[in-house]
Design a protein around this motif. Structure first.
Motif: not given
Length: 271
Positions: A224-238
């Protein structure tokens, strides 16, 4: 009077709602006055709810069962609802009367760093929203376990002890499905390599088969993430993870957690 005797005397002065508030504080570690109001004083108009919650919290504080931290959430305008509340040592002692197990040492809540409080309160907010969703029959909240009770211990490849440390474990009933989830409440403070390393611990736990043997399925891991930018970053890391393991993980905004968690996922995290 012995400590257990004093705890028993305190227990006699408490209502079931008082005990429910203490149990939620034990489960979550910290709650705001507003969160306690939403959990335990949801009947009546908002003014009445706030007055009853304020009175109950004040009484528990006078009995030395809870502590009120100096930090306010939402600023001065939040009033008493903005105070952060924790369980005291005597609060833990009262709840320990219900257990036949060897009591664990519990420390009373002391002042903690704002970043820690914000993280804990974000997990608490998820719990509050799931309780509210259950009242609307969106899902049955079967279990919500916070830290450290939600942690899992298992043996690593070399036989070493490994501890998986989710922020929470959630079990929901939705129609004919049972949805299982590990919660990772991200506050955009950890590096992406740290995120990947934690995911690798989840993968090792998944491959151990322990959770599947106990529950019948492996819980979906929700970031669960605080922003769309952070969501993109974590999806990229996954995407750095092994292909067959990537399906264990989902990423969504913290503000959208309830709609996502309260839908069945037959392909994973449900039985």
């Amino acid at each position: 009077m012995s400590g257990r005797g004093r705890a028993a005397r305190l227990r006699e002065r408490l209502s079931e709602r008082d005990l429910g508030m203490l149990r939620d504080l034990a489960r979550l570690r910290l709650l705001t006055g507003k969160q306690l109001r939403r959990l335990h004083f949801a009947v009546g108009d908002l003014t009445t709810q706030a007055r009853k919650a304020r009175s109950a919290i004040g009484r528990l504080a006078e009995l030395d069962l809870v502590v009120r931290l100096s930090r306010r959430v939402g600023g001065m305008r939040a009033g008493s609802e903005g105070f952060v509340i924790g369980l005291s040592g005597w609060g833990h002692a009262v709840l320990a009367l219900d257990s036949t197990a060897e009591p664990r040492r519990r420390r009373r809540v002391i002042e903690t760093k704002p970043a820690f409080q914000s993280h804990v309160l974000a997990v608490s907010e998820l719990y509050v929203q799931l309780v509210e969703a259950s009242r609307l029959d969106l899902a049955e909240l079967i279990d919500f376990t916070g830290e450290p009770e939600a942690w899992r211990r298992f043996g690593g490849i070399g036989g070493q002890a490994v501890v998986l440390k989710p922020d929470a474990f959630v079990r929901l009933g939705i129609g004919e499905f049972e949805v299982l989830a590990f919660i990772e409440q991200d506050m955009d403070t950890e590096s992406l390599p740290t995120i990947v390393r934690k995911c690798e611990v989840y993968i090792a736990h998944w491959r151990s088969g322990l959770e599947q043997r106990q529950l019948g399925a492996y819980p979906k891991v929700w970031w669960l993430v605080p922003s769309v930018h952070r969501a993109r970053s974590i999806r990229g890391a996954l995407k750095r993870l092994a292909g067959e393991a990537q399906a264990l993980f989902e990423v969504c905004l913290t503000t959208e957690a309830i709609p996502f968690l309260t839908q069945p996922l037959p392909e994973g995290g449900a039985s």
